[in-house]
Write a protein that holds these residues in place. Structure first.
Motif, PDB file in Angstrom:
ATOM      1  N   ILE A   1      -0.574  -5.768   9.224  1.00  0.00           N
ATOM      2  CA  ILE A   1      -0.823  -4.212   8.895  1.00  0.00           C
ATOM      3  C   ILE A   1      -0.344  -3.829   7.317  1.00  0.00           C
ATOM      4  CG2 ILE A   1      -0.034  -1.937   9.824  1.00  0.00           C
ATOM      5  CD1 ILE A   1       0.709  -2.981  12.357  1.00  0.00           C
ATOM      6  N   ALA A   2      -1.306  -3.673   6.574  1.00  0.00           N
ATOM      7  CA  ALA A   2      -0.910  -3.518   5.266  1.00  0.00           C
ATOM      8  C   ALA A   2      -0.614  -2.108   4.773  1.00  0.00           C
ATOM      9  CB  ALA A   2      -2.426  -3.590   4.467  1.00  0.00           C
ATOM     10  N   PHE A   3      -1.268  -1.307   5.595  1.00  0.00           N
ATOM     11  CA  PHE A   3      -0.444   0.094   5.145  1.00  0.00           C
ATOM     12  C   PHE A   3      -0.923   1.059   6.267  1.00  0.00           C
ATOM     13  CE2 PHE A   3      -4.781   2.213   4.517  1.00  0.00           C
ATOM     14  CZ  PHE A   3      -5.454   1.065   4.193  1.00  0.00           C
ATOM     15  N   ILE A   4      -0.320   2.262   6.055  1.00  0.00           N
ATOM     16  CA  ILE A   4      -0.289   3.320   7.154  1.00  0.00           C
ATOM     17  C   ILE A   4      -0.622   4.633   6.258  1.00  0.00           C
ATOM     18  CG2 ILE A   4       0.388   4.837   8.997  1.00  0.00           C
ATOM     19  CD1 ILE A   4       2.002   2.229  10.079  1.00  0.00           C
ATOM     20  N   GLU A   5      -1.869   5.417   6.379  1.00  0.00           N
ATOM     21  CA  GLU A   5      -1.778   6.656   5.648  1.00  0.00           C
ATOM     22  C   GLU A   5      -1.508   7.737   6.714  1.00  0.00           C
ATOM     23  OE1 GLU A   5      -5.244   5.486   2.447  1.00  0.00           O
ATOM     24  OE2 GLU A   5      -5.639   6.969   3.752  1.00  0.00           O
ATOM     25  N   LEU A   6      -0.532   8.751   6.188  1.00  0.00           N
ATOM     26  CA  LEU A   6      -0.130   9.621   7.083  1.00  0.00           C
ATOM     27  C   LEU A   6      -0.453  11.030   6.034  1.00  0.00           C
ATOM     28  CD1 LEU A   6       2.785   7.542   7.150  1.00  0.00           C
ATOM     29  CD2 LEU A   6       2.372   8.565   9.205  1.00  0.00           C
TER      30      LEU A   6
ATOM     31  N   ARG B   1       8.610   9.519  10.402  1.00  0.00           N
ATOM     32  CA  ARG B   1       8.408  10.777   9.546  1.00  0.00           C
ATOM     33  C   ARG B   1       8.157  11.971   9.915  1.00  0.00           C
ATOM     34  NH1 ARG B   1       7.629   7.990   4.666  1.00  0.00           N
ATOM     35  NH2 ARG B   1       7.601   5.823   4.722  1.00  0.00           N
TER      36      ARG B   1
ATOM     37  N   MET C   1      -0.424  10.664   2.443  1.00  0.00           N
ATOM     38  CA  MET C   1       0.189   9.506   1.582  1.00  0.00           C
ATOM     39  C   MET C   1       0.182   8.233   2.334  1.00  0.00           C
ATOM     40  SD  MET C   1       4.044  10.218   2.854  1.00  0.00           S
ATOM     41  CE  MET C   1       4.670  10.670   4.484  1.00  0.00           C
ATOM     42  N   ARG C   2       0.178   7.153   1.381  1.00  0.00           N
ATOM     43  CA  ARG C   2      -0.059   5.753   1.768  1.00  0.00           C
ATOM     44  C   ARG C   2       1.325   5.182   1.910  1.00  0.00           C
ATOM     45  NH1 ARG C   2      -4.721   1.345   0.553  1.00  0.00           N
ATOM     46  NH2 ARG C   2      -5.934   3.035   1.425  1.00  0.00           N
ATOM     47  N   VAL C   3       1.704   4.564   3.152  1.00  0.00           N
ATOM     48  CA  VAL C   3       2.959   3.750   3.297  1.00  0.00           C
ATOM     49  C   VAL C   3       2.663   2.359   3.171  1.00  0.00           C
ATOM     50  CG1 VAL C   3       4.933   3.543   4.846  1.00  0.00           C
ATOM     51  CG2 VAL C   3       3.967   5.863   4.468  1.00  0.00           C
ATOM     52  N   ALA C   4       3.081   1.574   2.523  1.00  0.00           N
ATOM     53  CA  ALA C   4       2.900   0.484   2.490  1.00  0.00           C
ATOM     54  C   ALA C   4       3.654  -0.367   3.315  1.00  0.00           C
ATOM     55  CB  ALA C   4       3.054  -0.531   0.954  1.00  0.00           C
ATOM     56  N   VAL C   5       3.113  -1.218   4.391  1.00  0.00           N
ATOM     57  CA  VAL C   5       3.823  -1.693   5.684  1.00  0.00           C
ATOM     58  C   VAL C   5       3.874  -3.097   5.431  1.00  0.00           C
ATOM     59  CG1 VAL C   5       3.823  -2.073   8.133  1.00  0.00           C
ATOM     60  CG2 VAL C   5       2.801  -0.013   7.024  1.00  0.00           C
TER      61      VAL C   5
ATOM     62  N   ARG D   1       2.807   0.173  15.861  1.00  0.00           N
ATOM     63  CA  ARG D   1       3.563   0.396  14.732  1.00  0.00           C
ATOM     64  C   ARG D   1       3.280   1.592  14.142  1.00  0.00           C
ATOM     65  NH1 ARG D   1       6.124   0.833  11.560  1.00  0.00           N
ATOM     66  NH2 ARG D   1       6.768  -0.303   9.637  1.00  0.00           N
TER      67      ARG D   1
END
Lengths: 222, 118
Positions: B107-112, B21, A1-5, B13
């Motif tokens: 930091i625009a996004f993080i994919e997990l 999570r 999933m992509r979390v917008a930061v 970050r």
């Protein structure tokens, strides 16, 4: 999933800078952040500035260097509160360092706070210290293309001080080109030309500081 | 700019997000770097790679989105890329413009990986 930061990488610095900005506002402290390459004349400019202040002026200086307390010693001669921040290796001052340095000062007793950054035209541009304005110094022994080579700091500064004008007869520095280059990067940048050694142009610098201080103090609450 | 320090902040970050999570595995982090930010994207990529090598984050991908300087004309409202140097509005020629993009370092996004799916 992509979390917008959607956060600045320098988020933590930004958070502390905002706190500083609020504190400066709450205590009516006008703060300037002086930035330049090493040796452009930041300390000399502050020496001349402090000399021109009346004895009861409520001025203070934080000066940053990687090593030594030399600059603080020079500036302390004027009799105003001066503190050295020695970074040990970090190439810029950050909001955490400023917060720590101000911990034992009463901001109610300060009207103008000058911050002399570490000599560096790159990294300090990105670290907000809570100041009202950044001032970039450039000396005539450097190249007139400095603004083009280091656009970030020139874009983020409200004033560009060109120092060592007394040396103009001896160096190939093109003053008109330097002014033009600064305005190419930042059309609205103010420009002041001075010689700290010969004490030329200091009135213009002091007038700018005074106007900018009045503007800052008249600004609405954050 | 000290890109290794910037890489460390980015990784911290990501670690913070993963910890929030239930230790989900982060696979990618998207960073926006403006051309006026003072950060060199190649040096950042190199520093990041060196940072995560031989660590549990070795497979974490750093995706860098480079952003150009964008000016907005205060006279006609046009937005245009102006490069590192200022340029007048290509629409109306006005020099009364403001920089609205180009100095980001976000930091625009993080994919997990969804821990439930692993």
């Amino acid at each position: 999933m992509r979390v917008a930061v959607e956060e600045k990488v320098l988020n933590e610095n930004q958070r502390l800078a905002l706190e500083l900005r609020q504190r400066f506002h709450d205590h009516n402290v006008f703060c300037l952040n002086l930035i330049s390459a090493p040796g452009s004349g930041k300390t000399s400019l502050l020496e001349r500035t402090l000399e021109s202040m009346s004895r009861d002026a409520r001025v203070a200086v934080l000066t940053g260097d990687i090593q030594t307390e030399n600059d603080a010693r020079r500036l302390a001669c004027a009799g105003f509160p001066v503190k050295q921040i020695t970074t040990g290796g970090t190439c810029h001052l950050d909001a955490k360092m400023i917060t720590k340095a101000l911990a034992d000062w009463d901001l109610e007793k300060i009207d103008i706070l000058f911050i002399e950054n570490v000599g560096n035209l790159v990294c300090p541009a990105s670290y907000d210290l809570g100041e009202h304005a950044k001032v970039v110094l450039l000396s005539v022994t450097e190249g007139e293309d400095k603004p083009l080579k280091y656009p970030s700091i020139f874009l983020r500064s409200e004033l560009c001080v060109i120092n060592k004008t007394d040396l103009l007869p001896y160096v190939p520095f093109d003053l008109a080109a330097a002014r033009e280059n600064a305005r190419k990067v930042h059309p609205d940048i103010d420009l002041v030309e001075i010689s700290c050694t010969k004490r030329n142009g200091l009135d213009e610098w002091l007038a700018w500081v005074s106007r900018r201080q009045q503007k800052a103090m008249g600004a609405p609450a954050l | 700019m000290h890109e290794l320090g910037i890489a460390e902040s980015i990784l911290q970050r990501v670690q913070q997000e993963a910890a929030q999570r239930s230790g989900a595995r982060a696979t990618k982090v998207g960073v926006r770097v403006g051309e006026l930010s003072g950060v060199d994207p190649e040096a950042l990529a190199f520093g990041f790679e060196a940072l995560v090598k031989d660590t549990p984050y070795e497979s974490l991908v750093l995706e860098i989105d480079l952003r150009k300087r964008v000016q907005r004309c205060r006279a006609c409202g046009r937005e245009y890329e102006s490069g590192m140097l200022f340029s007048a509005c290509p629409g109306c020629g006005s020099e009364d413009t403001a920089c609205i993009a180009g100095d980001e370092l976000d930091i625009a996004f993080i994919e997990l990986e969804d821990p439930a799916c692993v």
